[in-house]
Design a protein around this motif. Structure first.
Motif, PDB file in Angstrom:
ATOM      1  N   ASN A  65      42.426  29.856  43.705  1.00  0.00           N
ATOM      2  CA  ASN A  65      41.850  29.810  42.359  1.00  0.00           C
ATOM      3  C   ASN A  65      42.434  28.661  41.541  1.00  0.00           C
ATOM      4  O   ASN A  65      41.718  27.987  40.793  1.00  0.00           O
ATOM      5  CB  ASN A  65      42.096  31.145  41.639  1.00  0.00           C
ATOM      6  CG  ASN A  65      41.228  32.252  42.192  1.00  0.00           C
ATOM      7  OD1 ASN A  65      40.278  31.995  42.927  1.00  0.00           O
ATOM      8  ND2 ASN A  65      41.552  33.486  41.868  1.00  0.00           N
ATOM      9  N   VAL A  75      40.370  25.512  39.965  1.00  0.00           N
ATOM     10  CA  VAL A  75      40.366  25.205  38.532  1.00  0.00           C
ATOM     11  C   VAL A  75      40.841  23.770  38.282  1.00  0.00           C
ATOM     12  O   VAL A  75      40.217  23.018  37.516  1.00  0.00           O
ATOM     13  CB  VAL A  75      41.250  26.215  37.763  1.00  0.00           C
ATOM     14  CG1 VAL A  75      41.508  25.743  36.345  1.00  0.00           C
ATOM     15  CG2 VAL A  75      40.588  27.579  37.741  1.00  0.00           C
ATOM     16  N   VAL A  92      40.894  31.856  31.390  1.00  0.00           N
ATOM     17  CA  VAL A  92      41.046  31.142  32.662  1.00  0.00           C
ATOM     18  C   VAL A  92      42.219  31.686  33.488  1.00  0.00           C
ATOM     19  O   VAL A  92      42.117  31.832  34.712  1.00  0.00           O
ATOM     20  CB  VAL A  92      41.166  29.613  32.429  1.00  0.00           C
ATOM     21  CG1 VAL A  92      42.431  29.255  31.687  1.00  0.00           C
ATOM     22  CG2 VAL A  92      41.100  28.864  33.743  1.00  0.00           C
ATOM     23  N   ASN A 111      41.217  34.975  34.962  1.00  0.00           N
ATOM     24  CA  ASN A 111      40.287  34.771  36.073  1.00  0.00           C
ATOM     25  C   ASN A 111      40.976  34.256  37.329  1.00  0.00           C
ATOM     26  O   ASN A 111      40.465  34.394  38.435  1.00  0.00           O
ATOM     27  CB  ASN A 111      39.180  33.789  35.665  1.00  0.00           C
ATOM     28  CG  ASN A 111      38.201  34.395  34.702  1.00  0.00           C
ATOM     29  OD1 ASN A 111      38.129  35.611  34.569  1.00  0.00           O
ATOM     30  ND2 ASN A 111      37.461  33.563  33.997  1.00  0.00           N
ATOM     31  N   MET A 112      42.144  33.629  37.143  1.00  0.00           N
ATOM     32  CA  MET A 112      42.884  33.136  38.300  1.00  0.00           C
ATOM     33  C   MET A 112      43.781  34.219  38.902  1.00  0.00           C
ATOM     34  O   MET A 112      43.897  34.338  40.118  1.00  0.00           O
ATOM     35  CB  MET A 112      43.744  31.917  37.900  1.00  0.00           C
ATOM     36  CG  MET A 112      42.943  30.657  37.862  1.00  0.00           C
ATOM     37  SD  MET A 112      43.756  29.178  37.217  1.00  0.00           S
ATOM     38  CE  MET A 112      45.446  29.443  37.242  1.00  0.00           C
TER      39      MET A 112
END
Lengths: 170, 314
Positions: free
Chosen positions: A114, A118, A134, A137-138
């Protein structure tokens, strides 16, 4: 035997991609707004029983399929998963096999995938860092993947497992 | 030595694949929706869409159940937010009645089409993006059904996004939550123009320049009419903001659409930004005809100004 395992692994990755986009994607099963990264778990599970080159190609294929069915520029997930499988091989030759190491491996490598996605995506103009979530989400998918791995690893072992070569230390 | 050669081979393979990925990403970013990337996506969608349809059909009830369970935790805060929003909306109701009357009058004068009057194609969400970083949905209709690049996508609550990839039987919707999507909007209560952009998972960011009045909490913002047809609800302003320093204001907008519950959507087809431009031009001509001394340079601040230039979407 090796060819059979590669074919089964490819089928499993395709199934994982379908599950990721049709079942676990954004707007489907994604508790707290985050979905697990099923494909990377399946790729890692298969990589336990394959040689390095087919495994790296498998990671690349899985990532590329996600790219083709997703919204980001082509090649970002492919890049991330290729690196992740490569790193997995570098580590598996030096670590013990066991549930604890597998768990750490799944969490760490999902995080790595991830993070790479990104960072490289940002270099290609994606505005990931304008998203306040963010980091969530990682990180969160890495822990969801523990649950996915608890199902996927035994299943893959049953399908393509070879008693002579098991785990990261194979 | 053997293990070194193996390591060497896998390293070489990895480097080659990284270079391939890098080149693909470069071409894809530069191609802007055409070229080899689109062809590959078309092929992948053709292969995967039957599988995705089957998987969606089988798991739809389970997905709904789990989705509802996971939402329980957020229901309390959602309730509170909706209550506040409701209070704001109540205060707007009186003003809406007079605005509707104004709008009807304006429609008569300008012949402006209501978004509901535009031709639409009903589609169902077939699949979503491949990760939580994606703000896209794939729908089960494509160019064969008349959908084309840039078409606006709406549901019964408002604007969902726009089409950014069209295949024969599928199309990709980039949601307005995506930071790369910008929408020219008008605050319905003040008629001031601004730009809305994706901010994070659930919110939008509204920027307004050259404003005279504050953007008030509870005000509804609608599309201004450029790339998207005018008058489509985008969301509700979540916090009152004032232009203190004269540089404009920034505030949040809660989208009217519930993106986690999207199922059926409508694609507005055959709408061209030129339609909006021509409507504006007609309006301007009519204004000029009725008041010959007014300038025709478009320098008004009535919400339609500049709306055709504000959507550099990705």
């Amino acid at each position: 035997m090796i060819g059979r395992n590669v074919v089964i692994s490819l089928v499993l990755v395709v199934v994982a991609v379908v599950a990721q986009t049709a079942v676990f994607g954004d707007g489907r099963i994604n508790p707290f707004g985050v979905s697990p990264a099923v494909v990377v778990v399946v790729v890692l599970a298969c990589a336990r029983y394959l040689d390095p080159e087919p495994s790296i190609l498998l990671g690349f294929t899985g990532g590329m399929l996600l790219d083709l069915l997703g919204g980001a520029p082509l090649g970002l997930w492919a890049m991330a998963y290729t690196v992740v499988v490569y790193v997995a091989f570098r580590f598996r030759e030096r670590t013990d096999d066991g549930p604890f190491m597998l768990a750490i491996g799944v969490v760490g490598l999902t995080l790595l995938a991830n993070a790479l996605f990104v960072v490289v995506g940002t270099l290609f103009g994606e505005r990931f860092f304008t998203n306040a979530d963010v980091i969530k989400n990682m990180v969160v998918p890495a822990f969801y993947n523990l649950f996915i791995a608890a199902v996927a690893f035994p299943l893959v072992t049953r399908l393509i497992g070879d008693r002579r070569r098991v785990g990261w230390s194979a | 030595m053997q293990s070194f050669q193996r390591f060497d081979r896998s390293t070489t393979l990895m480097v080659v694949l990284l270079v391939v990925s890098f080149l693909l990403a470069t071409f894809d970013v530069r191609s802007d929706g055409t070229g080899v990337g689109t062809t590959m996506r078309d092929g992948a969608q053709t292969l995967f869409s039957p599988l995705q349809d089957v998987a969606s059909a089988i798991t739809r009830p389970v997905v709904g159940f789990i989705d509802a369970l996971s939402d329980i935790a957020s229901l309390r805060s959602e309730n509170e937010r909706l209550r506040r929003e409701n209070e704001g909306l109540q205060s707007q109701l009186d003003r809406v009645a007079s605005l509707e009357a104004d709008f009807a009058h304006l429609k008569e004068i300008t012949g402006l089409e209501d978004p509901g009057g535009l031709p639409t194609v009903v589609a169902r969400i077939a699949s979503s993006g491949s990760s939580s970083f994606d703000h896209v949905r794939y729908i089960d209709k494509g160019s064969d059904d008349g959908i084309s690049l840039g078409d606006a996508v709406v549901d019964e609550k408002g604007l969902v996004g726009r089409i950014d990839l069209v295949l024969d039987n599928r199309a990709r919707v980039r949601l307005i939550l995506d930071p790369n999507v910008e929408v020219a909007v008008v605050d319905q209560s003040t008629s001031q123009a601004g730009i809305v952009r994706g901010d994070n998972e659930n919110d939008l960011l509204l920027r307004m320049f050259d404003v005279d009045e504050p953007a008030r909490e509870g005000s509804v913002v609608v599309t201004a009419g450029s790339r998207f047809p005018p008058g489509i609800t985008v969301g509700v302003i979540t916090q009152t903001a004032v232009d203190d320093a004269g540089f404009g204001l920034v505030t949040g907008v809660a989208p009217s659409v519930s993106f986690s519950r999207l199922d059926y959507v409508k694609v507005i087809v055959q709408y061209s930004p030129l339609d909006a431009a021509s409507v504006e031009e007609e309006q301007q001509q009519q204004e000029d005809a009725t008041d010959g001394e007014q300038p025709a340079d478009g320098s008004t601040t009535d919400g339609s100004d500049g709306s055709t230039t504000t959507e550099p979407t990705g």
